[in-house]
Design a protein around this motif. Structure first.
Motif, short mmCIF file in Angstrom:
data_model
loop_
_atom_site.label_atom_id
_atom_site.label_comp_id
_atom_site.label_asym_id
_atom_site.label_seq_id
_atom_site.Cartn_x
_atom_site.Cartn_y
_atom_site.Cartn_z
N PRO A 97 6.08 -3.13 -6.65
CA PRO A 97 4.75 -2.58 -6.38
C PRO A 97 4.76 -1.59 -5.23
O PRO A 97 5.63 -1.62 -4.36
CB PRO A 97 3.95 -3.83 -6.02
N LEU A 98 3.77 -0.72 -5.19
CA LEU A 98 3.47 0.05 -3.99
C LEU A 98 3.13 -0.95 -2.89
O LEU A 98 2.36 -1.88 -3.12
CB LEU A 98 2.29 0.98 -4.25
N PRO A 99 3.69 -0.82 -1.67
CA PRO A 99 3.51 -1.87 -0.66
C PRO A 99 2.05 -2.20 -0.34
O PRO A 99 1.73 -3.36 -0.10
CB PRO A 99 4.22 -1.29 0.57
N ASP A 100 1.16 -1.20 -0.36
CA ASP A 100 -0.23 -1.47 0.00
C ASP A 100 -1.17 -1.34 -1.20
O ASP A 100 -2.37 -1.11 -1.03
CB ASP A 100 -0.69 -0.53 1.12
N THR A 101 -0.66 -1.54 -2.42
CA THR A 101 -1.53 -1.45 -3.58
C THR A 101 -2.56 -2.56 -3.58
O THR A 101 -2.31 -3.68 -3.12
CB THR A 101 -0.72 -1.50 -4.88
N GLU A 127 6.46 1.63 -8.15
CA GLU A 127 7.51 2.63 -7.92
C GLU A 127 7.27 3.45 -6.66
O GLU A 127 7.01 4.65 -6.71
CB GLU A 127 7.64 3.56 -9.14
N PRO A 128 7.35 2.83 -5.49
CA PRO A 128 7.16 3.58 -4.23
C PRO A 128 8.11 4.77 -4.14
O PRO A 128 9.30 4.66 -4.49
CB PRO A 128 7.45 2.54 -3.15
N THR A 129 7.59 5.90 -3.67
CA THR A 129 8.40 7.10 -3.57
C THR A 129 7.94 7.92 -2.37
O THR A 129 6.78 7.86 -1.97
CB THR A 129 8.29 7.96 -4.85
N THR A 154 -7.90 -16.57 -3.72
CA THR A 154 -6.54 -16.06 -3.55
C THR A 154 -6.41 -14.72 -4.27
O THR A 154 -6.64 -14.64 -5.47
CB THR A 154 -5.51 -17.05 -4.13
N PRO A 155 -6.10 -13.66 -3.53
CA PRO A 155 -6.00 -12.36 -4.20
C PRO A 155 -4.86 -12.34 -5.21
O PRO A 155 -3.80 -12.95 -4.98
CB PRO A 155 -5.73 -11.39 -3.04
N PRO A 156 -5.05 -11.68 -6.34
CA PRO A 156 -3.98 -11.61 -7.34
C PRO A 156 -2.79 -10.83 -6.81
O PRO A 156 -2.94 -9.91 -6.00
CB PRO A 156 -4.65 -10.90 -8.52
N LYS A 157 -1.61 -11.20 -7.27
CA LYS A 157 -0.39 -10.55 -6.82
C LYS A 157 0.08 -9.53 -7.87
O LYS A 157 -0.06 -9.75 -9.07
CB LYS A 157 0.71 -11.58 -6.57
N PRO A 158 0.64 -8.42 -7.40
CA PRO A 158 1.17 -7.44 -8.35
C PRO A 158 2.48 -7.92 -8.95
O PRO A 158 3.09 -8.89 -8.47
CB PRO A 158 1.37 -6.20 -7.48
N GLY A 159 2.93 -7.21 -9.97
CA GLY A 159 4.21 -7.51 -10.56
C GLY A 159 5.34 -6.86 -9.79
O GLY A 159 5.23 -6.58 -8.60
N SER A 160 6.43 -6.59 -10.48
CA SER A 160 7.64 -6.12 -9.82
C SER A 160 7.49 -4.68 -9.33
O SER A 160 6.74 -3.88 -9.88
CB SER A 160 8.83 -6.20 -10.78
N ILE A 175 4.48 7.23 1.75
CA ILE A 175 4.92 6.47 0.57
C ILE A 175 3.80 6.48 -0.45
O ILE A 175 2.70 5.98 -0.19
CB ILE A 175 5.28 5.03 0.95
N GLU A 176 4.04 7.05 -1.62
CA GLU A 176 3.07 7.08 -2.70
C GLU A 176 3.65 6.34 -3.90
O GLU A 176 4.76 5.83 -3.86
CB GLU A 176 2.69 8.51 -3.05
N ALA A 177 2.88 6.29 -4.97
CA ALA A 177 3.28 5.56 -6.16
C ALA A 177 3.81 6.51 -7.23
O ALA A 177 3.18 7.53 -7.52
CB ALA A 177 2.11 4.76 -6.71
#
Length: 332
Positions: free
Chosen positions: A78-82, A98-100, A70-76, A112-114
């Protein structure tokens, strides 16, 4: 068992530096989610499907079912495709946040970048950094590596300035947060980018270098950097490489392994046409191509070096567009 359309073994001339290379191909039944080197060899994970350990027995590829990870999940936020990078030397996981849309280059397929980066430490603490409005992380994959030999990982990331283009950056935990502790000079023009290729003591001088391809879409330079103080300082370089296709999500078109058993890691990456894979050594300080392997199609997935046949020497594995797994052994 994987169904397949063909399996071939061929030998061919592999350039002036190699007598022949052995190639195995397998058409897969589903797209590849991940291809990684492990202590057991090569691990293949199919999207929405099973995982396999890939081997070679009597000149044929073998596939052994492996436990699904199971791939690890990011925290709050996240960049959508990180991609969440995981490690065991101080930093347990790292991901972009922090998507921007403040930098509209779109080199990775969208605008969309981080704006930030976060890491979960081994003790469970989450530390982070937010960039100012003049730059972004134009990246998907935090790369964990011990660049200074202290036994703890730093994070390598691509930082792009809105007015100066990309720069390789070293991020590390400092005083309860993440901080930029080293950075190369930016390329100098907006919308100019670079893609990391690996980390190792590539020239054999006892110091770790980070390798990148600068401008991989317009005649790329394979550049080595050493971390000195607050700067990443250029070391050796060689021209004519491309480890990324414009607009693609895949960043892993390069691998690091000692392919000629001289004790110095080599860099495996496509040439600037992305028709051939080059095995490049910087041993002694000068770039030299050890092997030149025709890719045999459009390179679509990661490039990985792993001992697939159990002979204690690495083979090169990669995915072609159309879900074809290729294993190449360039050793004579």
């Amino acid at each position: 068992m994987i169904r397949f359309l063909f399996l071939v073994l061929v030998t061919f001339a592999a350039g002036a530096k190699a007598d022949e290379a052995k190639i195995l191909k397998r058409q897969l039944q589903a797209p590849v989610a991940n291809l990684t080197a492990t202590r057991d060899g090569l691990r293949l994970e199919l999207k929405n499907g099973p995982s396999y350990l890939v081997g070679i027995n009597k000149g044929a590829l073998t596939f052994t079912l492996a436990s699904t990870m199971t791939p690890p999940k990011p925290g709050s936020n996240p960049l959508p495709d990180t991609v969440v990078a995981t490690g065991n030397r101080g930093i347990a996981a790292a991901w972009f946040t922090e998507p921007t849309r403040r930098y509209g280059h779109g080199v990775l397929g969208d605008a969309i970048e981080a704006g930030g980066l976060a890491a979960r430490m081994a003790d469970g603490r989450v530390v982070s950094i937010s960039l100012d409005q003049g730059s972004v992380f134009e990246d998907r994959v935090p790369r964990l590596a011990d660049l200074d030999g202290d036994g703890k990982d730093e994070i390598l990331a691509v930082r792009s300035y809105l007015d100066r283009g990309a720069a390789l950056t070293v991020v590390a935990p400092r005083a309860g947060k993440l901080a930029i502790v080293g950075e190369a000079a930016a390329i100098g023009l907006s919308n100019r980018w670079l893609n990391p290729a690996g980390v190792g003591d590539f020239d054999g001088d006892g110091r770790i270098e980070a390798a990148v391809v600068i401008t991989p879409h317009i005649g790329g330079t394979l550049q080595l950097y050493e971390w000195k103080g607050a700067r990443l300082v250029p070391d050796h370089d060689s021209f004519g490489y491309s480890n990324h296709a414009m607009g693609a999500r895949e960043l892993g078109l390069a691998a690091v392994a000692d392919m000629n058993a001289d004790g110095t890691p080599d860099i495996i990456l496509p040439d600037d046409t992305r028709r051939d894979l080059e095995v490049v050594t910087f041993a002694g300080g000068n770039a030299k191509t050890l092997f030149d392997i025709p890719i045999g199609g459009r390179l679509g997935g990661p490039v990985v070096a792993a001992d697939v046949d159990g002979d204690k020497r690495p083979e090169i594995a990669y995915i072609l567009s159309g879900n074809t797994l290729v294993i190449a052994d360039p050793s004579p």
